[in-house]
Design a protein around this motif. Sequence first.
Motif, short mmCIF file in Angstrom:
data_model
loop_
_atom_site.label_atom_id
_atom_site.label_comp_id
_atom_site.label_asym_id
_atom_site.label_seq_id
_atom_site.Cartn_x
_atom_site.Cartn_y
_atom_site.Cartn_z
N TYR A 20 0.85 -1.18 0.00
CA TYR A 20 0.00 0.00 0.00
C TYR A 20 0.90 1.24 0.00
O TYR A 20 1.88 1.31 0.75
CB TYR A 20 -0.88 0.03 1.25
N PRO A 21 0.61 2.25 -0.82
CA PRO A 21 1.43 3.47 -0.83
C PRO A 21 1.55 4.10 0.55
O PRO A 21 2.61 4.64 0.91
CB PRO A 21 0.69 4.38 -1.81
N GLN A 22 0.49 4.03 1.35
CA GLN A 22 0.52 4.63 2.69
C GLN A 22 1.53 3.92 3.59
O GLN A 22 2.11 4.53 4.49
CB GLN A 22 -0.88 4.58 3.32
N VAL A 23 1.74 2.62 3.35
CA VAL A 23 2.72 1.87 4.14
C VAL A 23 4.13 2.33 3.78
O VAL A 23 4.97 2.56 4.66
CB VAL A 23 2.56 0.35 3.91
N SER A 25 4.95 5.19 2.62
CA SER A 25 5.10 6.54 3.15
C SER A 25 5.42 6.50 4.64
O SER A 25 6.32 7.21 5.12
CB SER A 25 3.82 7.34 2.91
N ALA A 26 4.73 5.66 5.39
CA ALA A 26 4.98 5.55 6.83
C ALA A 26 6.40 5.10 7.11
O ALA A 26 7.03 5.55 8.08
CB ALA A 26 3.97 4.59 7.46
N THR A 29 9.44 7.59 7.54
CA THR A 29 9.43 8.50 8.69
C THR A 29 10.79 8.47 9.42
O THR A 29 11.38 7.41 9.61
CB THR A 29 8.31 8.10 9.66
N GLN A 273 0.95 0.83 9.91
CA GLN A 273 0.13 1.31 8.81
C GLN A 273 -0.63 0.17 8.13
O GLN A 273 -1.76 0.35 7.67
CB GLN A 273 0.99 2.06 7.79
N GLU A 277 -4.60 0.33 7.60
CA GLU A 277 -5.27 0.19 6.30
C GLU A 277 -6.36 -0.88 6.37
O GLU A 277 -7.45 -0.71 5.83
CB GLU A 277 -4.25 -0.15 5.21
N ARG A 280 -9.20 0.49 8.84
CA ARG A 280 -9.90 1.66 8.30
C ARG A 280 -10.90 1.24 7.22
O ARG A 280 -12.03 1.71 7.19
CB ARG A 280 -8.89 2.65 7.72
N TYR A 364 -2.91 -4.62 -1.59
CA TYR A 364 -3.08 -3.51 -2.54
C TYR A 364 -3.42 -4.01 -3.93
O TYR A 364 -4.06 -3.30 -4.72
CB TYR A 364 -1.78 -2.70 -2.56
#
Length: 405
Positions: A20-23, A25-26, A29, A273, A277, A280, A364
């Motif tokens: 997942y792109p959000q993963v 991104s996380a 960090t 994340q 995902e 959510r 994903y």
Amino acid sequence: MQPLSLPPRLLMGPGPINCYPQVLSAMSTQLVGQYDPTMTSYMNEVMDLYRQVFKTQNQQTFLIDGTSRAGIEAALVSSVEPGDKVLVPIFGRFGHLLAEIAERAGAQVHTIEAPWGEVFDPQQIEDAIKKVQPKLLAIVQGDTSTTMLQPLEELGEICRAHDVLFYTDATASIGGNPFETDKWKVDAVSVGLQKCLGGPSGSAPISMSERFVEVVRKRHHVEAGIRDAHHEDAGGERIRSNYFDLSMIMDYWGEERLNHHTEAATMLFGSRQCAIELLREGQDQVIARHKQAGDAMLSGIQAMGLQPFGNLKHKMSNVVGVNIPDNVDGEAIRHILLNTFNIEIGTSFGPLKGKVWRIGTMGYNARQDAVLHTLQSLETTLRRAGFALPTGAAVDAALDAYGSK
């Protein structure tokens, strides 16, 4: 010394998959210290998130730093001591892995085997438990080598009735198929991120019941040389691994924060994340999405005239095995898909090596466009290789499965 430059692969094999792109991104960090209050608060949050993922109230729910195999090894090496009997029902490659790890821990390993492409009836497992009288039952829920999903719903009750610990590896199945830790009376479960959870390999969420924790804690008291009245019946062998000693890892994740290792912060951020995902979107919705994608892929495969492998009644929703036709070079097809279409599908292991493709729809990639692109590319590759098939039927069948007009 050039920057990383990877081809834009669509990973439609049995895992790993595209994150997942959000993963991703996380995981970019910046770090803080391992005992920074911010870091420990995120560790606490991760424990709570994975209790929801596993559907459990287990206090001891956290991450093992390492791939999914690290979770398996931690569970087995911390609970099994030399001479203990362990029963491993094997219906694919990863059952053999559980047996090997238990054997390396010194267990007397007893196995029963089902043909690849089939699973066990609960009665078969109970009969073996009665015969072997093991300390622990270790079984895979979903085995990607065969694409089969072993029913677990009755096994916890069977294990409780015979005073047996119940451990399962659910790496390939969690998130895309139902899993109920407490309802099914699972004593320990470990997983990885790289399948339906939509993350990279490198972290192994694990959850343990109080029954399981008590066994592990007794081993720790043996190691520490403690012989009080409560623990005098503990076994006589210390946990052989330091890194995978769950008693020490529990203390590290607990309120005392006793130093054991330096937490893999970037993987923790990614694991967090992955859980977010899933939760959510909603676990039931994610399972339904995987089923829809898996059904569409299966429909497309069958519409091409290809035969799926194994007992479809027990197929995981997130991966399908495909029998490679006799007149088709399976590796050549995979090579073209990878290098021309940037799509990866899998081969298989053991008795299925070179005989079966494994095509995944996970995390994903459990989405309509990925399914359609894979089917269209496979159809084109097969047609150009001389395999006769109805043009366009695969995509049409998948669209019908999605209810598209």
